[in-house]
Design a protein around this motif. Structure first.
Motif, PDB file in Angstrom:
ATOM      1  N   SER A  73       0.930  -1.149  -0.072  1.00  0.00           N
ATOM      2  CA  SER A  73      -0.092   0.028   0.224  1.00  0.00           C
ATOM      3  C   SER A  73       0.953   1.035  -0.004  1.00  0.00           C
ATOM      4  O   SER A  73       1.927   1.280   0.859  1.00  0.00           O
ATOM      5  CB  SER A  73      -0.945   0.009   1.173  1.00  0.00           C
TER       6      SER A  73
ATOM      7  N   ALA B 106     -12.628  -1.466   0.351  1.00  0.00           N
ATOM      8  CA  ALA B 106     -13.501  -0.515   0.962  1.00  0.00           C
ATOM      9  C   ALA B 106     -14.886  -1.426   0.800  1.00  0.00           C
ATOM     10  O   ALA B 106     -15.684  -1.122   1.876  1.00  0.00           O
ATOM     11  CB  ALA B 106     -13.579   0.611   0.269  1.00  0.00           C
ATOM     12  N   SER B 107     -15.051  -2.014  -0.280  1.00  0.00           N
ATOM     13  CA  SER B 107     -16.589  -2.818  -0.573  1.00  0.00           C
ATOM     14  C   SER B 107     -16.475  -4.128  -0.023  1.00  0.00           C
ATOM     15  O   SER B 107     -15.791  -4.462   0.891  1.00  0.00           O
ATOM     16  CB  SER B 107     -16.404  -2.782  -2.136  1.00  0.00           C
TER      17      SER B 107
ATOM     18  N   VAL C 262      -7.246  -5.962   1.882  1.00  0.00           N
ATOM     19  CA  VAL C 262      -8.203  -4.922   2.385  1.00  0.00           C
ATOM     20  C   VAL C 262      -8.910  -4.336   1.375  1.00  0.00           C
ATOM     21  O   VAL C 262      -8.222  -3.924   0.220  1.00  0.00           O
ATOM     22  CB  VAL C 262      -7.460  -3.807   3.436  1.00  0.00           C
TER      23      VAL C 262
ATOM     24  N   ARG D 108      -0.219   3.985   1.318  1.00  0.00           N
ATOM     25  CA  ARG D 108      -0.587   4.543   2.454  1.00  0.00           C
ATOM     26  C   ARG D 108       0.029   4.200   3.680  1.00  0.00           C
ATOM     27  O   ARG D 108      -0.312   3.130   4.256  1.00  0.00           O
ATOM     28  CB  ARG D 108      -1.900   4.603   2.588  1.00  0.00           C
TER      29      ARG D 108
ATOM     30  N   VAL E 216     -13.645  -1.724   4.609  1.00  0.00           N
ATOM     31  CA  VAL E 216     -12.618  -0.938   5.232  1.00  0.00           C
ATOM     32  C   VAL E 216     -11.761   0.073   4.522  1.00  0.00           C
ATOM     33  O   VAL E 216     -11.339  -0.324   3.181  1.00  0.00           O
ATOM     34  CB  VAL E 216     -11.405  -1.785   5.849  1.00  0.00           C
ATOM     35  N   ASP E 217     -12.075   1.557   4.887  1.00  0.00           N
ATOM     36  CA  ASP E 217     -11.795   2.311   3.608  1.00  0.00           C
ATOM     37  C   ASP E 217     -10.894   3.495   4.160  1.00  0.00           C
ATOM     38  O   ASP E 217      -9.817   3.712   3.669  1.00  0.00           O
ATOM     39  CB  ASP E 217     -12.990   2.995   3.061  1.00  0.00           C
TER      40      ASP E 217
ATOM     41  N   ILE F  81      -7.135  -3.714  -2.389  1.00  0.00           N
ATOM     42  CA  ILE F  81      -7.778  -3.702  -3.321  1.00  0.00           C
ATOM     43  C   ILE F  81      -7.837  -2.579  -4.094  1.00  0.00           C
ATOM     44  O   ILE F  81      -8.246  -1.421  -3.532  1.00  0.00           O
ATOM     45  CB  ILE F  81      -9.175  -4.469  -3.367  1.00  0.00           C
ATOM     46  N   PHE F  82      -7.162  -2.342  -5.367  1.00  0.00           N
ATOM     47  CA  PHE F  82      -7.366  -1.029  -6.267  1.00  0.00           C
ATOM     48  C   PHE F  82      -7.676  -1.580  -7.411  1.00  0.00           C
ATOM     49  O   PHE F  82      -7.335  -2.286  -8.322  1.00  0.00           O
ATOM     50  CB  PHE F  82      -5.802  -0.273  -6.174  1.00  0.00           C
ATOM     51  N   PHE F  83      -8.997  -0.812  -7.682  1.00  0.00           N
ATOM     52  CA  PHE F  83      -9.507  -1.060  -8.975  1.00  0.00           C
ATOM     53  C   PHE F  83      -9.620  -2.868  -9.121  1.00  0.00           C
ATOM     54  O   PHE F  83      -9.561  -3.297 -10.294  1.00  0.00           O
ATOM     55  CB  PHE F  83      -8.788  -0.666 -10.117  1.00  0.00           C
ATOM     56  N   GLY F  84     -10.051  -3.373  -8.095  1.00  0.00           N
ATOM     57  CA  GLY F  84     -10.550  -4.881  -8.445  1.00  0.00           C
ATOM     58  C   GLY F  84      -9.412  -5.903  -8.155  1.00  0.00           C
ATOM     59  O   GLY F  84      -9.679  -6.962  -8.342  1.00  0.00           O
TER      60      GLY F  84
ATOM     61  N   ASN G 238      -4.330   0.978   6.615  1.00  0.00           N
ATOM     62  CA  ASN G 238      -5.074  -0.353   7.080  1.00  0.00           C
ATOM     63  C   ASN G 238      -4.151  -1.534   6.712  1.00  0.00           C
ATOM     64  O   ASN G 238      -3.805  -2.448   7.681  1.00  0.00           O
ATOM     65  CB  ASN G 238      -6.256  -0.666   6.351  1.00  0.00           C
ATOM     66  N   CYS G 239      -3.367  -1.650   5.623  1.00  0.00           N
ATOM     67  CA  CYS G 239      -2.420  -2.679   5.413  1.00  0.00           C
ATOM     68  C   CYS G 239      -1.196  -2.649   6.348  1.00  0.00           C
ATOM     69  O   CYS G 239      -0.793  -3.553   6.839  1.00  0.00           O
ATOM     70  CB  CYS G 239      -2.017  -2.648   4.033  1.00  0.00           C
TER      71      CYS G 239
HETATM   72  C1  FMN Z   1      -6.789   3.787  -6.616  1.00  0.00           C
HETATM   73  C2  FMN Z   1      -7.708   3.238  -5.754  1.00  0.00           C
HETATM   74  C3  FMN Z   1      -8.674   2.169  -6.072  1.00  0.00           C
HETATM   75  C4  FMN Z   1      -9.152   1.427  -5.229  1.00  0.00           C
HETATM   76  N1  FMN Z   1     -10.244   0.489  -5.775  1.00  0.00           N
HETATM   77  C5  FMN Z   1     -11.046  -0.148  -4.994  1.00  0.00           C
HETATM   78  C6  FMN Z   1     -11.933  -1.250  -5.260  1.00  0.00           C
HETATM   79  O1  FMN Z   1     -11.915  -1.439  -6.675  1.00  0.00           O
HETATM   80  N2  FMN Z   1     -12.593  -1.813  -4.414  1.00  0.00           N
HETATM   81  C7  FMN Z   1     -12.450  -1.437  -3.324  1.00  0.00           C
HETATM   82  O2  FMN Z   1     -13.504  -2.188  -2.520  1.00  0.00           O
HETATM   83  N3  FMN Z   1     -11.912  -0.549  -2.645  1.00  0.00           N
HETATM   84  C8  FMN Z   1     -10.943   0.231  -3.455  1.00  0.00           C
HETATM   85  N4  FMN Z   1     -10.312   1.138  -3.119  1.00  0.00           N
HETATM   86  C9  FMN Z   1     -10.275   1.406  -1.450  1.00  0.00           C
HETATM   87  C10 FMN Z   1      -9.080   0.785  -0.768  1.00  0.00           C
HETATM   88  O3  FMN Z   1      -8.901  -0.707  -1.051  1.00  0.00           O
HETATM   89  C11 FMN Z   1      -9.409   0.904   0.668  1.00  0.00           C
HETATM   90  O4  FMN Z   1      -9.350   2.306   0.968  1.00  0.00           O
HETATM   91  C12 FMN Z   1      -8.209   0.243   1.522  1.00  0.00           C
HETATM   92  O5  FMN Z   1      -8.727   0.286   3.071  1.00  0.00           O
HETATM   93  C13 FMN Z   1      -6.686   0.917   1.384  1.00  0.00           C
HETATM   94  O6  FMN Z   1      -6.023   0.148   2.044  1.00  0.00           O
HETATM   95  P1  FMN Z   1      -4.629   0.923   2.730  1.00  0.00           P
HETATM   96  O7  FMN Z   1      -5.205   2.011   3.908  1.00  0.00           O
HETATM   97  O8  FMN Z   1      -3.818  -0.182   3.312  1.00  0.00           O
HETATM   98  O9  FMN Z   1      -3.973   1.764   1.549  1.00  0.00           O
HETATM   99  C14 FMN Z   1      -9.518   1.698  -3.835  1.00  0.00           C
HETATM  100  C15 FMN Z   1      -8.596   2.819  -3.351  1.00  0.00           C
HETATM  101  C16 FMN Z   1      -7.871   3.515  -4.184  1.00  0.00           C
HETATM  102  C17 FMN Z   1      -6.743   4.727  -3.508  1.00  0.00           C
END
Ligand code: FMN
Length: 188
Positions: free
Chosen positions: A9, A129-130, A127, A11, A163-164, A84-87, A15-16
């Protein structure tokens, strides 16, 4: 035992990162030497599909991935965390994985026996968001392919949905405890 955590990640403190730290804490509590790599801090390029790739499984692109190859080679266990980023996996994580193409070719196409990494255990933490199971399945299938390439058992996984916001995993002590237990378990 040397346990290597890899955060895919961007960030830090997200969360990760928090889940990975907890898993590494668990491993340390059992006497493991731990280390964490944050891919986003490294300077490395995506796979260049080099025409002159060596047959020994090594990668000739000279950047920070060379350190990652060495650490993964030495590790007795690997804990990989990606949002997860874009699936699917984050770009940072996928870029790292693609750089193992030379090893994949040496192992599966050339069937070169001398290049195998030492056997290790692996945990995958993910991790999103959805609440999309298909996204976790996408990520899992890529990570399983990586783990097979680096001679790593896919020992366990932790998937956290819904988790977002940054560090919102802190409102899920159950998942943080599970991450700790997985870290303990990988040393046992
Ligand atoms: C570029 C980008 C794409 C994302 N795509 C998805 C997605 O396809 N599905 C989803 O459920 N969450 C998506 N998210 C949300 C992240 O998976 C979520 O915020 C996660 O908690 C981030 O973890 P982190 O804090 O370790 O980076 C996306 C976030 C970003 C920034």
């Amino acid at each position: 035992m040397y346990v290597l955590g890899i955060n895919g990640s961007p960030r830090e403190g997200g969360n990760c990162d928090l889940l990975l730290d907890r898993a590494l804490d668990g491993a340390r509590s059992k006497g493991a030497r731990i280390e964490k790599i944050v891919l986003n801090r490294l300077k490395f390029v995506a796979c260049q599909e080099c025409a002159n790739m060596p047959d020994d499984g090594s990668c000739i692109v000279d950047d920070d991935m060379q350190k990652v190859f060495e650490k993964i080679k030495m590790a007795d266990a690997v804990i990989l965390a990606s949002p997860i980023f874009f699936g699917s996996l984050s770009a940072q994580t996928k870029m790292m994985i693609d750089r193992f193409q030379c090893l994949w070719r040496a192992k599966y196409i050339l069937k070169n026996k001398g290049i195998e990494y030492k056997k290790k255990k692996g945990i995958f933490v993910c991790v999103e968001a959805s609440n999309r199971d298909d996204f976790f399945q996408n990520a899992r299938s890529i990570v399983k392919n990586l783990f097979a390439t680096i001679n790593t058992d896919y020992s366990s996984e932790l998937f956290c949905s819904g988790v977002d916001n940054k560090a919102s995993i802190n409102t899920h002590p159950d998942w943080l405890s599970r991450a700790y237990e997985l870290g303990v378990g990988i040393v046992s």
